[in-house]
Scaffold this active site. Sequence first.
Site: not given
Length: 151
Positions: A40, A135
């Site tokens: 990420c 998310e």
Amino acid sequence: MAPPAARLARLSRAVSFSACHRLHSKALSDEENLKLFGKCNNPNGHGHNYKARLLICLLFSLQIDPVSGMVINLTDLKEYMQQAIMEPLDHKNLDKDVPYFAEVVSTTENVAVFIWENLKKLLPMGTLYKVKVYETDQNIVVYKGEEAISE
């Protein structure tokens, strides 16, 4: 005959938006960021199809309006969500297009805080109960406007 008792309700409404971001803290080195955030932390970022679910209630009464039959006007709520969520976040690079995230890591936790703060400015005082941001199906953050606990 006595009037009917007030009815209590909470209203939930969801909206979906797409955005990209990079998890990266300026307080950490590149190596520390990579270790903490893994893939990420990709320098080019990555994207999500977020879903924000709001739970609205009138904390001071929680009553369904006897005239309209609603807790809050859904047309108004849709416009508030458009202004507070869709306009600033949808199809944006959170880190580059949203000034709030210039100094704040764009985690889902901080996205939930951002949405809370934006909605709180628009909604009638005391009506926002919680913001839930998905998310992914597995990663969900719930925020109720809590402040840090002082020791």
